[in-house]
Design an enzyme around this catalytic site. Structure first.
Site, PDB file in Angstrom:
ATOM      1  N   HIS A  62       0.931  -1.169   0.029  1.00  0.00           N
ATOM      2  CA  HIS A  62      -0.116   0.021   0.140  1.00  0.00           C
ATOM      3  C   HIS A  62       1.025   1.149   0.063  1.00  0.00           C
ATOM      4  CE1 HIS A  62      -3.134  -2.816   2.748  1.00  0.00           C
ATOM      5  NE2 HIS A  62      -3.107  -2.694   1.140  1.00  0.00           N
ATOM      6  N   LYS A  72       6.081   6.220   6.787  1.00  0.00           N
ATOM      7  CA  LYS A  72       5.581   5.334   7.993  1.00  0.00           C
ATOM      8  C   LYS A  72       7.036   4.837   8.732  1.00  0.00           C
ATOM      9  CE  LYS A  72       1.698   3.677   5.377  1.00  0.00           C
ATOM     10  NZ  LYS A  72       1.076   2.429   4.659  1.00  0.00           N
ATOM     11  N   TYR A 132       2.308   2.029  13.617  1.00  0.00           N
ATOM     12  CA  TYR A 132       3.164   3.072  12.998  1.00  0.00           C
ATOM     13  C   TYR A 132       2.506   4.200  12.834  1.00  0.00           C
ATOM     14  CZ  TYR A 132      -0.485   1.600   9.384  1.00  0.00           C
ATOM     15  OH  TYR A 132      -1.601   1.269   8.632  1.00  0.00           O
ATOM     16  N   ASP A 170      -6.750  -6.513  -1.329  1.00  0.00           N
ATOM     17  CA  ASP A 170      -5.399  -6.919  -1.527  1.00  0.00           C
ATOM     18  C   ASP A 170      -5.454  -7.924  -2.654  1.00  0.00           C
ATOM     19  OD1 ASP A 170      -4.431  -4.649   0.022  1.00  0.00           O
ATOM     20  OD2 ASP A 170      -4.122  -6.113   1.606  1.00  0.00           O
TER      21      ASP A 170
END
Length: 185
Positions: A62, A72, A132, A170
């Site tokens: 992603h 991130k 994250y 996904d």
């Protein structure tokens, strides 16, 4: 704090110190000045947390594109994951290349995934908890994905394809060739 640049130098593995005694441990997991010295200078604006109950859960690949591009800082606080960053910056000398690192509650490492990179992970244990920090807020219109096992990238995942537990989104993500032009270098 231990700092290690991976084969794509913009992707950085950071391992904060842990101070242990008979009560447990203490760790400073984020410090702006220490991160800046390591080459990580973003302002984080959102924290995310996920729990994957099964081993073999794949989340990714992603990213977000402009105007809400995200970097991130990823860590695993329970269990273990194999974390992947793929360079999606058109014109970059490492475009289409990937690096990975194991993140776990044991090794306490964190992975800096800069803006312009795809990110994904697979759980190596049951009940893997991932946290994250993001450099921009989630924006559905900016969200993009690439199929996790895309042969154009050739990631050597530590699970067999039939073991992967994927979201419906996904499962149908496009190939990497469709990512060209998402980011400039």
């Amino acid at each position: 704090m231990k700092v290690e640049r991976l084969d794509i130098p913009e992707v950085i593995l950071v391992t904060p110190s842990r101070f242990t005694d008979n009560r447990g441990f203490f760790s400073e997991t984020y410090n702006y000045d220490s991160m800046r010295k390591a080459g990580i200078e973003p302002a984080f604006v959102q924290d995310n947390q996920s729990l994957s109950v099964a081993k073999g859960v794949v989340r990714g690949l992603h990213c977000q594109v402009a105007p809400k591009v995200q970097g991130k800082l990823v860590r695993c606080t329970r269990g273990a994951i194999w974390d992947v960053a793929v360079d999606a910056r058109t014109g970059s000398p490492t475009y289409g290349k990937w690096v990975a690192a194991e993140l776990s509650e044991e090794n306490w490492s964190q992975l800096w995934v800069p803006p312009g990179f795809l990110h994904g992970f697979v759980t190596l244990t049951e009940n893997a908890e991932v946290q994250y920090k993001c450099t921009d807020v989630y924006d559905k219109a900016s969200e993009r994905a690439v199929i996790w096992n895309c042969p154009e990238i050739g990631i050597k995942w530590p699970i067999a394809e039939n073991e992967a537990v994927l979201s419906d989104k996904d499962k149908v993500a496009p190939h990497f060739s469709e990512a060209r032009g998402w980011f400039s270098y």
